[in-house]
Design a protein around this motif. Structure first.
Motif, PDB file in Angstrom:
ATOM      1  N   ALA A   1       0.831  -1.208   0.000  1.00 15.64           N
ATOM      2  CA  ALA A   1       0.000   0.000   0.000  1.00 15.64           C
ATOM      3  C   ALA A   1       0.865   1.257   0.000  1.00 15.64           C
ATOM      4  N   ILE A   2       1.921   1.255   0.792  1.00 21.99           N
ATOM      5  CA  ILE A   2       2.832   2.406   0.834  1.00 21.99           C
ATOM      6  C   ILE A   2       3.481   2.616  -0.531  1.00 21.99           C
ATOM      7  N   CYS A   3       3.960   1.553  -1.130  1.00 21.16           N
ATOM      8  CA  CYS A   3       4.623   1.657  -2.438  1.00 21.16           C
ATOM      9  C   CYS A   3       3.640   2.079  -3.525  1.00 21.16           C
ATOM     10  N   GLY A   4       2.434   1.548  -3.493  1.00 19.87           N
ATOM     11  CA  GLY A   4       1.434   1.907  -4.492  1.00 19.87           C
ATOM     12  C   GLY A   4       1.039   3.369  -4.404  1.00 19.87           C
ATOM     13  N   THR A   5       0.848   3.860  -3.176  1.00 19.81           N
ATOM     14  CA  THR A   5       0.514   5.271  -2.998  1.00 19.81           C
ATOM     15  C   THR A   5       1.694   6.151  -3.381  1.00 19.81           C
ATOM     16  N   GLY A   6       2.896   5.713  -3.027  1.00 20.12           N
ATOM     17  CA  GLY A   6       4.084   6.468  -3.417  1.00 20.12           C
ATOM     18  C   GLY A   6       4.234   6.551  -4.917  1.00 20.12           C
ATOM     19  N   LEU A   7       3.895   5.481  -5.612  1.00 24.02           N
ATOM     20  CA  LEU A   7       3.958   5.480  -7.072  1.00 24.02           C
ATOM     21  C   LEU A   7       2.945   6.457  -7.657  1.00 24.02           C
ATOM     22  N   ALA A   8       1.741   6.480  -7.064  1.00 23.28           N
ATOM     23  CA  ALA A   8       0.718   7.426  -7.524  1.00 23.28           C
ATOM     24  C   ALA A   8       1.183   8.870  -7.312  1.00 23.28           C
ATOM     25  N   LYS A   9       1.803   9.137  -6.165  1.00 23.12           N
ATOM     26  CA  LYS A   9       2.314  10.482  -5.889  1.00 23.12           C
ATOM     27  C   LYS A   9       3.436  10.842  -6.859  1.00 23.12           C
ATOM     28  N   GLY A  10       4.279   9.869  -7.180  1.00 22.81           N
ATOM     29  CA  GLY A  10       5.372  10.127  -8.109  1.00 22.81           C
ATOM     30  C   GLY A  10       4.893  10.551  -9.482  1.00 22.81           C
ATOM     31  N   PHE A  11       3.761  10.019  -9.923  1.00 20.55           N
ATOM     32  CA  PHE A  11       3.225  10.363 -11.234  1.00 20.55           C
ATOM     33  C   PHE A  11       2.510  11.712 -11.224  1.00 20.55           C
ATOM     34  N   GLN A  12       1.860  12.043 -10.095  1.00 21.63           N
ATOM     35  CA  GLN A  12       1.080  13.280 -10.045  1.00 21.63           C
ATOM     36  C   GLN A  12       1.312  13.997  -8.715  1.00 21.63           C
ATOM     37  N   LYS A  13       2.532  14.410  -8.472  1.00 16.54           N
ATOM     38  CA  LYS A  13       2.886  14.960  -7.171  1.00 16.54           C
ATOM     39  C   LYS A  13       2.107  16.223  -6.830  1.00 16.54           C
ATOM     40  N   ALA A  14       1.995  17.153  -7.774  1.00 18.55           N
ATOM     41  CA  ALA A  14       1.297  18.416  -7.501  1.00 18.55           C
ATOM     42  C   ALA A  14      -0.171  18.167  -7.179  1.00 18.55           C
ATOM     43  N   TYR A  15      -0.823  17.362  -8.001  1.00 16.65           N
ATOM     44  CA  TYR A  15      -2.240  17.066  -7.763  1.00 16.65           C
ATOM     45  C   TYR A  15      -2.415  16.237  -6.501  1.00 16.65           C
ATOM     46  N   TYR A  16      -1.460  15.362  -6.236  1.00 16.31           N
ATOM     47  CA  TYR A  16      -1.541  14.503  -5.052  1.00 16.31           C
ATOM     48  C   TYR A  16      -1.584  15.353  -3.785  1.00 16.31           C
ATOM     49  N   ASN A  17      -0.689  16.300  -3.669  1.00 17.69           N
ATOM     50  CA  ASN A  17      -0.646  17.144  -2.477  1.00 17.69           C
ATOM     51  C   ASN A  17      -1.838  18.085  -2.401  1.00 17.69           C
ATOM     52  N   ARG A  18      -2.298  18.552  -3.549  1.00 14.19           N
ATOM     53  CA  ARG A  18      -3.382  19.530  -3.571  1.00 14.19           C
ATOM     54  C   ARG A  18      -4.728  18.906  -3.219  1.00 14.19           C
ATOM     55  N   TYR A  19      -4.928  17.652  -3.626  1.00 15.63           N
ATOM     56  CA  TYR A  19      -6.250  17.042  -3.474  1.00 15.63           C
ATOM     57  C   TYR A  19      -6.312  15.939  -2.419  1.00 15.63           C
ATOM     58  N   GLY A  20      -5.417  15.972  -1.465  1.00 12.74           N
ATOM     59  CA  GLY A  20      -5.561  15.120  -0.289  1.00 12.74           C
ATOM     60  C   GLY A  20      -4.951  13.741  -0.362  1.00 12.74           C
ATOM     61  N   GLY A  21      -4.353  13.387  -1.482  1.00  9.83           N
ATOM     62  CA  GLY A  21      -3.625  12.127  -1.572  1.00  9.83           C
ATOM     63  C   GLY A  21      -4.453  10.867  -1.392  1.00  9.83           C
ATOM     64  N   GLY A  22      -5.768  10.984  -1.508  1.00  8.45           N
ATOM     65  CA  GLY A  22      -6.610   9.794  -1.340  1.00  8.45           C
ATOM     66  C   GLY A  22      -6.616   9.245   0.070  1.00  8.45           C
ATOM     67  N   ALA A  23      -6.193  10.070   1.041  1.00 10.25           N
ATOM     68  CA  ALA A  23      -6.102   9.596   2.427  1.00 10.25           C
ATOM     69  C   ALA A  23      -7.466   9.608   3.105  1.00 10.25           C
ATOM     70  N   ASN A  24      -7.659   8.675   4.031  1.00  8.19           N
ATOM     71  CA  ASN A  24      -8.917   8.585   4.780  1.00  8.19           C
ATOM     72  C   ASN A  24      -8.897   9.485   6.004  1.00  8.19           C
ATOM     73  N   SER A  25     -10.007  10.145   6.259  1.00 10.82           N
ATOM     74  CA  SER A  25     -10.198  10.915   7.490  1.00 10.82           C
ATOM     75  C   SER A  25     -11.694  11.078   7.705  1.00 10.82           C
ATOM     76  N   VAL A  26     -12.065  11.505   8.898  1.00  9.15           N
ATOM     77  CA  VAL A  26     -13.477  11.713   9.211  1.00  9.15           C
ATOM     78  C   VAL A  26     -13.929  13.007   8.544  1.00  9.15           C
ATOM     79  N   ALA A  27     -14.986  12.922   7.741  1.00  5.62           N
ATOM     80  CA  ALA A  27     -15.478  14.089   7.008  1.00  5.62           C
ATOM     81  C   ALA A  27     -16.149  15.081   7.953  1.00  5.62           C
ATOM     82  N   GLY A  28     -16.171  16.324   7.543  1.00  4.75           N
ATOM     83  CA  GLY A  28     -16.828  17.358   8.336  1.00  4.75           C
ATOM     84  C   GLY A  28     -18.307  17.052   8.509  1.00  4.75           C
ATOM     85  N   GLY A  29     -18.819  17.328   9.708  1.00  6.17           N
ATOM     86  CA  GLY A  29     -20.224  17.043  10.002  1.00  6.17           C
ATOM     87  C   GLY A  29     -20.445  15.696  10.632  1.00  6.17           C
TER      88      GLY A  29
END
Length: 285
Positions: free
Chosen positions: A136-164
């Protein structure tokens, strides 16, 4: 003569038309000497890598296409439905590809549930989880490597509790969602069902993939849908933001509790393993 026929018919209908595999040993050091074991670990690593790569890029692509700052609208992109299909479809594909090698777990919660159901040993379960998290770490790292700017800007597909939503709601959603998934895994791979429904040409990966798809539809608005600690952990490691780590425990406790309840429900209630064990004990006494 009538009695003989009656006994014979009863014997035919009561005969067991399936065979349960023996329970896996708690510790099986001999596994460590077999190449098939390490091949299974590699399969779990690669499958989880591919799973995170495709799904994280799908999430980032959707957020970019719907970003109003770039001229996007809510009607653009694949939508939540498309994201759910990406997760469910990838699970269907990867379980189909790896089931004959490693069992196609691709999820520490599934591995934990199968361990509690005595389907895998403790050694195999632990090393599967390590391989899944590393993948999972390597797969996400590979995704970030291909689209680093978009990855950081749009949350990296990470899970968190949504507002509300509060953390209790998020935890409940993860427990129930993982219960649905692991219950489906047990049911789809049940030797009793396989024997009696052999006339129905349904692949086991199909209902498992659909379970992932349906759970994502329900829980994406709440947590982004974890139900897979490796998926949540890999994205958290690469994105590495405080909010993500604050909520990380939910994506481990929830799936593990859900998996444990599903294993207990299927093995000890639906399959009545406790009653069978008690009957065997009494017959040997």
């Amino acid at each position: 003569m009538a009695k003989e026929v009656e006994v014979q018919e009863q014997g035919e209908y009561s005969a067991k038309d399936y065979h349960d595999p023996p329970p896996a040993p708690l510790l099986d050091p001999e596994e460590l000497t077999k190449w098939s074991f390490y091949r299974a670990l590699i399969a779990e690593f690669i499958a989880t890598l591919l799973f995170l790569y495709v799904t994280v890029l799908t999430i980032i692509g959707y957020k970019r296409q719907t970003d109003p700052n770039t001229g996007g609208t809510e009607c653009d992109g694949v939508g939540i439905l498309g994201i759910a299909w990406a997760f469910g479809g990838m699970i269907f594909i990867l379980v189909y590809c790896t089931a004959g090698i490693s069992g196609g777990h691709i999820n520490p919660a599934v591995t934990f549930g199968l361990f509690l159901g005595r389907k895998v040993s403790l050694i195999r379960a632990f090393l599967y989880m390590v391989a899944q998290c590393a993948g999972a770490i390597c797969g996400t790292g590979l995704a970030k490597g291909f689209q680093k700017a978009y990855y950081n800007r749009y949350g990296g597909g990470a899970n968190s509790v949504a507002g509300g939503y509060n953390k209790g709601t998020a935890l409940g959603a993860e427990i129930i969602g993982t219960f649905v998934l692991v219950y489906t895994v047990f049911s789809a791979t049940d030797p009793k069902r396989s024997a009696r429904d052999s006339h129905v040409p349904v692949l086991a990966p199909l209902p498992i993939g659909f379970a992932v798809f349906m759970v994502h539809l329900a829980t994406i608005p709440i947590t982004g849908t974890g139900i897979n600690p490796a998926r949540s952990f890999g994205a958290a490691v690469i994105y590495n933001k405080e909010k993500i780590w604050d909520d990380q425990w939910i994506f481990w406790v929830g799936p593990f509790v859900g998996a444990a309840v599903a294993a207990f429900y299927h093995q000890y209630i639906l399959r009545a393993a406790a009653i069978k064990a008690l009957g065997s004990f009494r017959s040997n006494a």
